[in-house]
Design an enzyme around this catalytic site. Sequence first.
Site, PDB file in Angstrom:
ATOM      1  N   LYS A 199      33.072  43.428  41.494  1.00  0.00           N
ATOM      2  CA  LYS A 199      34.422  43.142  41.966  1.00  0.00           C
ATOM      3  C   LYS A 199      34.825  43.986  43.166  1.00  0.00           C
ATOM      4  CE  LYS A 199      36.066  41.461  37.513  1.00  0.00           C
ATOM      5  NZ  LYS A 199      37.026  41.628  36.389  1.00  0.00           N
TER       6      LYS A 199
ATOM      7  N   LYS B 228      28.189  30.869  33.757  1.00  0.00           N
ATOM      8  CA  LYS B 228      28.922  30.831  32.502  1.00  0.00           C
ATOM      9  C   LYS B 228      30.221  30.042  32.676  1.00  0.00           C
ATOM     10  CE  LYS B 228      30.515  33.979  28.852  1.00  0.00           C
ATOM     11  NZ  LYS B 228      30.664  35.404  28.465  1.00  0.00           N
TER      12      LYS B 228
ATOM     13  N   LYS C  10      37.270  30.539  32.900  1.00  0.00           N
ATOM     14  CA  LYS C  10      38.647  30.162  33.181  1.00  0.00           C
ATOM     15  C   LYS C  10      38.967  30.271  34.668  1.00  0.00           C
ATOM     16  CE  LYS C  10      39.923  33.204  30.049  1.00  0.00           C
ATOM     17  NZ  LYS C  10      40.734  34.081  29.166  1.00  0.00           N
TER      18      LYS C  10
END
Length: 348
Positions: free
Chosen positions: A129, A210, A213
């Site tokens: 990140k 994967k 959301k």
Amino acid sequence: MNDVATRTGPAGAEAPARRPRVLSGIQPTGGIHIGNYLGAIRNWVRQQDQYDNIFCIVDLHAMTVPYDPADLRARNLELASVLLAAGIDPARSILFVQSEVHEHTELAWILGTLATVGELRRMTQFKEKSKGNERVGAGILFYPVLQAADILLYDAAQIPVGEDQKQHIELTRDLAIRFNNTFGETFVVPEPDIKEAGARIMSLQDPTKKMSKSDPDPASRIELRDSPDVIRRKIRRAVTDSGAEVRYDEAEKPAISNLLAIYHLFSDIPIPELERRYAGKGYGEFKRDLAEVIVEHLAPIQQRLDELTAQPADVVRILQEGAARARAIAAAKMERVRDVTGLGLPTL
């Protein structure tokens, strides 16, 4: 909480064994999809009589990315409704919102004084990140310390996590051991509980990723609120592999393997039996049947979710009661932590 076979009562008689305490956390970061359900929530529901369960909606963790305050509160309520609709029973488990128990942040600060910047910077999620971003928030760096506090506050013996969170649990273990060695035995050192089946449900549009959301493509996932027609359309449009053989082979046929895993987990039909059932039938019939299995399984959950959505005060009450129960456990642990670390005024 100690995981022991028996304990002795006042008269020396054996009392029933204490169940291991398990803490599970989930972020309120958007619509819950079948990957969340199959990989985590369904296991939580099934294990409620096996463990002393605490389920935490980790809204403090959700603050590490830009967000809208009103939306965060709404997502807390929505996630709680989903968990209850899926079968989390507040009579058997504790369900609460993380920020309602202030001991989480207090313990996170204390554990942060034992963690090193080097080990936090080595966390895979932080490296991913923060890569190329000099303005990444400090919350991203400190995220696993808060996660450790979430776990250690409740003496959780086991932590159900995906493989991608295993490194964070290792840090939690290290911090617990470091604290115990420095200040005396205080925390249970937890074990990760990684489920082999259903731990990684992949994207319907890219089986190398994967199901998430945060994926900008809504066709990549099936959300628990999706209508039957939307579910059928998403399964019909799910990517497939070359050829027409319905066969489980993650290396050669990752897309069909993912769909077979979903079919198996929703129906409990073994994958070899599914392979035999659809031998020579091609992808079309397989996908049609898979869609109906998902629709049928989600129908009672969606009905209960609609009922809870119409009665938000009931959900708020359950969360308030859960926070009070969680706070009682956390406060007792923090009393011990403050004592051994020398915080507060002396007792004269």
